[in-house]
Design a protein around this motif. Sequence first.
Motif, PDB file in Angstrom:
ATOM      1  N   VAL A 244      -1.141  -0.276   4.064  1.00 22.13           N
ATOM      2  CA  VAL A 244      -2.077   0.725   3.538  1.00 22.13           C
ATOM      3  C   VAL A 244      -3.239   0.037   2.825  1.00 22.13           C
TER       4      VAL A 244
ATOM      5  N   GLY B 206      -6.168  -6.452  -4.495  1.00 19.07           N
ATOM      6  CA  GLY B 206      -5.393  -6.956  -5.619  1.00 19.07           C
ATOM      7  C   GLY B 206      -3.962  -7.267  -5.229  1.00 19.07           C
TER       8      GLY B 206
ATOM      9  N   THR C  68       0.278 -15.048  -2.100  1.00 24.85           N
ATOM     10  CA  THR C  68      -0.013 -14.120  -0.995  1.00 24.85           C
ATOM     11  C   THR C  68      -0.681 -14.866   0.160  1.00 24.85           C
TER      12      THR C  68
ATOM     13  N   ARG D 157       1.870 -16.993   2.054  1.00 30.69           N
ATOM     14  CA  ARG D 157       3.019 -16.289   2.631  1.00 30.69           C
ATOM     15  C   ARG D 157       2.833 -16.092   4.133  1.00 30.69           C
TER      16      ARG D 157
ATOM     17  N   SER E 233       0.107   0.373  -3.817  1.00 31.83           N
ATOM     18  CA  SER E 233       1.284  -0.498  -3.857  1.00 31.83           C
ATOM     19  C   SER E 233       2.537   0.337  -3.664  1.00 31.83           C
ATOM     20  N   SER E 234       3.646  -0.350  -3.595  1.00 28.98           N
ATOM     21  CA  SER E 234       4.947   0.300  -3.514  1.00 28.98           C
ATOM     22  C   SER E 234       5.075   1.308  -4.661  1.00 28.98           C
TER      23      SER E 234
ATOM     24  N   ASN F  61       3.344   6.884  -2.484  1.00 31.10           N
ATOM     25  CA  ASN F  61       4.459   7.832  -2.531  1.00 31.10           C
ATOM     26  C   ASN F  61       5.613   7.165  -3.260  1.00 31.10           C
TER      27      ASN F  61
ATOM     28  N   LEU G  49      -4.546  11.216   0.247  1.00 30.74           N
ATOM     29  CA  LEU G  49      -4.232  10.383   1.414  1.00 30.74           C
ATOM     30  C   LEU G  49      -2.748  10.054   1.581  1.00 30.74           C
ATOM     31  N   CYS G  50      -1.903  10.435   0.611  1.00 31.98           N
ATOM     32  CA  CYS G  50      -0.484  10.070   0.705  1.00 31.98           C
ATOM     33  C   CYS G  50       0.249  10.918   1.741  1.00 31.98           C
TER      34      CYS G  50
ATOM     35  N   ASN H 270      -0.380   8.921   7.699  1.00 33.12           N
ATOM     36  CA  ASN H 270      -0.195   7.519   8.040  1.00 33.12           C
ATOM     37  C   ASN H 270      -1.479   6.729   7.739  1.00 33.12           C
TER      38      ASN H 270
ATOM     39  N   MET I 172      -5.416   7.892   7.763  1.00 29.91           N
ATOM     40  CA  MET I 172      -6.189   7.948   6.515  1.00 29.91           C
ATOM     41  C   MET I 172      -7.657   7.627   6.746  1.00 29.91           C
TER      42      MET I 172
HETATM   43  N1  LIG Z   1       2.617   3.273   5.384  1.00 31.55           N
HETATM   44  C1  LIG Z   1       1.853   4.345   5.393  1.00 31.55           C
HETATM   45  O1  LIG Z   1       1.249   4.667   6.417  1.00 31.55           O
HETATM   46  C2  LIG Z   1       1.719   5.158   4.131  1.00 31.55           C
HETATM   47  C3  LIG Z   1       1.162   6.424   4.196  1.00 31.55           C
HETATM   48  C4  LIG Z   1       0.956   7.137   2.997  1.00 31.55           C
HETATM   49  C5  LIG Z   1       1.296   6.556   1.783  1.00 31.55           C
HETATM   50  N2  LIG Z   1       1.870   5.320   1.766  1.00 31.55           N
HETATM   51  C6  LIG Z   1       2.169   4.695   0.471  1.00 31.55           C
HETATM   52  O2  LIG Z   1       1.222   3.646   0.284  1.00 31.55           O
HETATM   53  C7  LIG Z   1       1.782   2.651  -0.585  1.00 31.55           C
HETATM   54  C8  LIG Z   1       1.610   1.271   0.035  1.00 31.55           C
HETATM   55  O3  LIG Z   1       2.419   1.165   1.167  1.00 31.55           O
HETATM   56  P1  LIG Z   1       2.469  -0.205   2.016  1.00 31.55           P
HETATM   57  O4  LIG Z   1       3.531  -0.018   3.013  1.00 31.55           O
HETATM   58  O5  LIG Z   1       1.097  -0.574   2.432  1.00 31.55           O
HETATM   59  O6  LIG Z   1       2.852  -1.313   0.961  1.00 31.55           O
HETATM   60  P2  LIG Z   1       4.205  -1.605   0.131  1.00 31.55           P
HETATM   61  O7  LIG Z   1       4.996  -2.589   0.872  1.00 31.55           O
HETATM   62  O8  LIG Z   1       4.838  -0.320  -0.270  1.00 31.55           O
HETATM   63  O9  LIG Z   1       3.588  -2.292  -1.180  1.00 31.55           O
HETATM   64  C9  LIG Z   1       3.003  -3.554  -1.097  1.00 31.55           C
HETATM   65  C10 LIG Z   1       2.371  -3.888  -2.414  1.00 31.55           C
HETATM   66  O10 LIG Z   1       3.242  -3.590  -3.507  1.00 31.55           O
HETATM   67  C11 LIG Z   1       3.292  -4.707  -4.377  1.00 31.55           C
HETATM   68  N3  LIG Z   1       4.636  -4.769  -4.985  1.00 31.55           N
HETATM   69  C12 LIG Z   1       5.824  -4.543  -4.378  1.00 31.55           C
HETATM   70  N4  LIG Z   1       6.835  -4.677  -5.273  1.00 31.55           N
HETATM   71  C13 LIG Z   1       6.265  -4.997  -6.449  1.00 31.55           C
HETATM   72  C14 LIG Z   1       6.772  -5.254  -7.746  1.00 31.55           C
HETATM   73  N5  LIG Z   1       8.091  -5.200  -8.002  1.00 31.55           N
HETATM   74  N6  LIG Z   1       5.892  -5.530  -8.724  1.00 31.55           N
HETATM   75  C15 LIG Z   1       4.562  -5.580  -8.466  1.00 31.55           C
HETATM   76  N7  LIG Z   1       4.030  -5.339  -7.250  1.00 31.55           N
HETATM   77  C16 LIG Z   1       4.860  -5.047  -6.263  1.00 31.55           C
HETATM   78  C17 LIG Z   1       3.029  -5.914  -3.497  1.00 31.55           C
HETATM   79  O11 LIG Z   1       2.483  -6.934  -4.288  1.00 31.55           O
HETATM   80  P3  LIG Z   1       2.090  -8.368  -3.664  1.00 31.55           P
HETATM   81  O12 LIG Z   1       0.738  -8.159  -3.034  1.00 31.55           O
HETATM   82  O13 LIG Z   1       2.020  -9.266  -4.838  1.00 31.55           O
HETATM   83  O14 LIG Z   1       3.141  -8.725  -2.684  1.00 31.55           O
HETATM   84  C18 LIG Z   1       2.031  -5.369  -2.500  1.00 31.55           C
HETATM   85  O15 LIG Z   1       0.703  -5.491  -2.971  1.00 31.55           O
HETATM   86  C19 LIG Z   1       3.250   3.045  -0.801  1.00 31.55           C
HETATM   87  O16 LIG Z   1       3.356   3.696  -2.034  1.00 31.55           O
HETATM   88  C20 LIG Z   1       3.513   4.026   0.332  1.00 31.55           C
HETATM   89  O17 LIG Z   1       4.522   4.968   0.011  1.00 31.55           O
HETATM   90  C21 LIG Z   1       2.101   4.615   2.907  1.00 31.55           C
END
Ligand SMILES: NC(=O)c1ccc[n+]([C@@H]2O[C@H](COP(=O)([O-])OP(=O)(O)OC[C@H]3O[C@@H](n4cnc5c(N)ncnc54)[C@H](OP(=O)(O)O)[C@@H]3O)[C@@H](O)[C@H]2O)c1
Length: 223
Positions: free
Chosen positions: A11, A29, A36, A39, A76-77, A103, A140-141, A144, A148
């Motif tokens: 995302v 960020g 990063t 990795r 982020s997560s 989310n 946008l949550c 997908n 978005m």
């Molecule tokens: N996938 C979709 O299409 C979609 C759609 C709508 C909403 N969302 C929401 O969008 C958000 C992002 O989703 P994503 O799949 O792109 O990424 P993600 O894997 O959920 O999150 C990745 C990010 O979270 C950070 N992070 C994870 N654990 C952490 C911790 N314990 N402490 C600090 N930072 C932490 C990571 O930091 P680092 O950079 O340092 O590794 C990275 O920047 C989520 O909340 C998801 O529910 C996703």
Amino acid sequence: MKIAVLGTGTVGRTLAAALSEHGHEVTVGTRDPGATLGRGAADPNGYPAWQTAHPRIGLAAFADAAAGAELVVHASSGLAALDVLGAAGAANLAGKVLLDVANPLDFSGGFPPRLVPVDTDSLGEQVQRAFPDAYVVKSLCTVNAAVMVDPAKVGGGEHTIFVSGDDPAAKETVAGLLREFGWRDVLDLGGIETARGQEMMLSNWLRIASAIGTYDFNVKVVR
Ligand SMILES: NC(=O)c1ccc[n+]([C@@H]2O[C@H](COP(=O)([O-])OP(=O)(O)OC[C@H]3O[C@@H](n4cnc5c(N)ncnc54)[C@H](OP(=O)(O)O)[C@@H]3O)[C@@H](O)[C@H]2O)c1
């Protein structure tokens, strides 16, 4: 606009690339930029390969990215949201629009995930309470990542995206970004407490995705 996108996942990268394509100055960020960038250097889907393909997009620690931004996107997560935004720093978020697309999914019990919080609270509200000087807008949550930034990808773009937030000007700023992506039906649900409704759509979104076999879809509110 100078925009920080907090999150290096699908995302964060998708939003960062699209915002950059629309002329914004974007910094992603992360917790530790060195880690990063180190990795999965050989992984074609890893951050280093993505960074190489997007040389105009910066990478910085959460606080540095937020400090230099006029608008901050939280991607982020969900369960790490308050830690990520805490690392970004309240002072670096104060007075800024904070677009929260996360989310609050808890996968500890397996799939499908639970929402935490749910019903009587939302992540959007938690973020607004924790950072009262930021103008939090939830949006946008409910779609997908690919949809978005490119609503025309499905249904000719004739479907609905939601905004929730307490500050009308902040919601209009976010609606402007959404219009840049091509969104035409931007539905203002009301104050930040209406983020509960957006986040709770996730339960049905997951079931619809399973039923139709794709993540590229959306719903339209037919009046
Ligand atoms: N996938 C979709 O299409 C979609 C759609 C709508 C909403 N969302 C929401 O969008 C958000 C992002 O989703 P994503 O799949 O792109 O990424 P993600 O894997 O959920 O999150 C990745 C990010 O979270 C950070 N992070 C994870 N654990 C952490 C911790 N314990 N402490 C600090 N930072 C932490 C990571 O930091 P680092 O950079 O340092 O590794 C990275 O920047 C989520 O909340 C998801 O529910 C996703």
